[in-house]
Design an enzyme around this catalytic site. Structure first.
Site, mmCIF file in Angstrom:
data_model
loop_
_atom_site.group_PDB
_atom_site.id
_atom_site.type_symbol
_atom_site.label_atom_id
_atom_site.label_comp_id
_atom_site.label_asym_id
_atom_site.label_seq_id
_atom_site.Cartn_x
_atom_site.Cartn_y
_atom_site.Cartn_z
ATOM 1 N N GLN A 119 0.835 -1.205 0.000
ATOM 2 C CA GLN A 119 0.000 0.000 0.000
ATOM 3 C C GLN A 119 0.870 1.256 0.000
ATOM 4 O O GLN A 119 0.671 2.164 -0.814
ATOM 5 C CB GLN A 119 -0.891 -0.017 1.254
ATOM 6 N N ASP A 166 -6.920 6.636 7.539
ATOM 7 C CA ASP A 166 -7.307 5.219 7.473
ATOM 8 C C ASP A 166 -8.277 4.986 8.635
ATOM 9 O O ASP A 166 -8.410 5.850 9.527
ATOM 10 C CB ASP A 166 -6.047 4.339 7.603
ATOM 11 N N CYS A 185 -6.389 4.564 2.062
ATOM 12 C CA CYS A 185 -6.101 3.242 1.486
ATOM 13 C C CYS A 185 -7.368 2.479 1.151
ATOM 14 O O CYS A 185 -7.350 1.581 0.305
ATOM 15 C CB CYS A 185 -5.222 2.441 2.429
ATOM 16 N N ARG A 239 -2.512 0.327 -7.043
ATOM 17 C CA ARG A 239 -2.083 -0.924 -6.400
ATOM 18 C C ARG A 239 -1.749 -1.967 -7.481
ATOM 19 O O ARG A 239 -0.801 -2.721 -7.352
ATOM 20 C CB ARG A 239 -3.196 -1.466 -5.490
HETATM 21 N N1 CP Z 1 -6.257 -1.088 0.919
HETATM 22 C C1 CP Z 1 -6.373 -2.432 1.044
HETATM 23 O O1 CP Z 1 -5.413 -3.159 1.325
HETATM 24 O O2 CP Z 1 -7.638 -2.885 0.818
HETATM 25 P P1 CP Z 1 -8.160 -4.372 1.030
HETATM 26 O O3 CP Z 1 -8.162 -4.634 2.516
HETATM 27 O O4 CP Z 1 -9.534 -4.390 0.437
HETATM 28 O O5 CP Z 1 -7.220 -5.310 0.334
HETATM 29 N N1 NVA Z 2 -5.402 -0.436 8.818
HETATM 30 C C1 NVA Z 2 -6.348 -1.219 8.055
HETATM 31 C C2 NVA Z 2 -5.941 -1.232 6.622
HETATM 32 C C3 NVA Z 2 -6.852 -2.009 5.708
HETATM 33 C C4 NVA Z 2 -6.389 -1.988 4.282
HETATM 34 C C5 NVA Z 2 -6.432 -2.629 8.629
HETATM 35 O O1 NVA Z 2 -5.397 -3.213 8.947
HETATM 36 O O2 NVA Z 2 -7.556 -3.135 8.773
#
Ligand code: CP
Ligand code: NVA
Length: 312
Positions: free
Chosen positions: A131, A221, A261, A289
């Site tokens: 990411q 996030d 993200c 990505r």
């Molecule tokens: N941003 C990201 O990693 O999304 P997912 O959890 O959907 O893969």
């Molecule tokens: N910080 C979040 C990111 C998801 C892409 C998690 O770990 O759930």
């Protein structure tokens, strides 16, 4: 020894730069490139849910001429049905490369130690390097340069924030974390970063307005990551004043972009007006990505020559 992509601290900053440039070249070239990974197979082992990471990896290897096999964590039962090392040795006989999403970062590290194929960290509790590197590619694409830019991450000092803090150090981005005091980076992380990148600027702010002031990129996030769902209600009260809304984003630099993200909790860490607003680049960000991971798969399987000429 295979190459791995597990921890940005162990990644060469010069390769990081070349990789994001290569990812942009992959995006620009579109479908006009040769199938560089024809016949190669990517294994995907996910202990947590995913949309973007899973689909972009499957699409990436398919576009490069290879194929993917998806494995659910509960079916494989790492450390329950069989040991991590036994799984690693056997999966190495079936596929050419493995991307793993785990709870414990130690699991990815152990897989990398015991597998005979490259291992990619597709998110652990500690980091989300794919990411962060794709995000650096997005900043390069949208602003023309990463070096000297300021990225303000507003919210939890979580896996995504940590990887962004390390990627920023590698690529010359000034990093700011705006968070409630108890959600800042742990001291061992800050010490490791300072040891590896002694000159890389980092600022921790507890006032979100100060954190965002003048930033070129504002990023957030979720407040509760996967595995922290039981803390979600409690965290809502701690993070209430850290929502990225129009007023907060208005304090950033005039041309600032907004990144997330995804998946997002609208009305919590970000308002819908920001997520859907003119500064939001979250769809370009999610699209990248795919291109970053195409570049990463090529580099891990084909070596530095996949990145073209070495620049001085
Ligand atoms: N941003 C990201 O990693 O999304 P997912 O959890 O959907 O893969
Ligand atoms: N910080 C979040 C990111 C998801 C892409 C998690 O770990 O759930």
């Amino acid at each position: 020894m295979p190459r791995h992509f597990v921890d940005l601290f162990e990644f060469d900053p010069a390769i990081a730069r070349r990789l994001i440039e290569h990812a942009l070249a992959v995006k620009t070239a579109g479908s006009g490139r040769p199938l560089s990974l024809k016949g190669r197979c990517l294994g995907l082992l996910f202990e947590k849910p995913s949309m973007r990471t899973r689909v972009s990896f499957e699409a990436a290897i398919t576009r490069l001429g290879g194929s993917a096999i998806f494995l659910r964590g509960d079916e494989v039962g790492l450390g329950v049905r069989e040991s991590v090392a036994d799984f690693a040795r056997v999966i190495s006989q079936y596929v050419d490369i493995l991307a793993v999403r785990t709870f414990s970062h130690k699991t990815v590290e152990e897989l990398a130690r015991t597998a005979q194929i490259p291992v990619i960290n597709a998110l652990s509790d500690a980091s989300h390097p794919c990411q962060a590197m794709a995000d650096m590619m997005t900043i390069l694409e949208l602003t023309g340069e990463v070096r000297g830019k300021t990225l303000a991450f507003v919210g939890d000092g979580n896996n995504v924030a940590r990887s962004l803090a390390v990627a920023s150090a590698m690529l010359g981005v000034n990093f700011v974390l705006a968070c409630p005091p108890r959600y800042a980076f742990p001291s061992d992380f800050l010490e490791r970063r300072a040891g590896r990148f002694p000159d890389a600027p980092i600022r921790i702010e507890h006032d979100p307005k100060k954190g965002v002031a003048g930033a070129d990129v504002v990023y957030t996030d979720v407040w509760a990551s996967m595995g922290q769902e039981h803390e979600a209600e409690n965290r809502k009260s701690h993070f209430a004043k850290y929502q990225v809304d129009d007023a907060l984003l208005g304090l950033a630099s005039p041309g600032a972009i907004f990144l997330h993200c995804l998946p997002a909790k609208r009305g919590e860490e970000v308002s819908s007006s920001v997520l859907d607003g003119p500064r939001s680049q979250v769809v370009v960000q999610a699209a990248n990505r795919l291109y970053f991971q195409m570049a990463l798969l090529e580099w891990l399987l084909e070596g530095d020559r996949a990145l073209g000429e070495i620049r001085p």
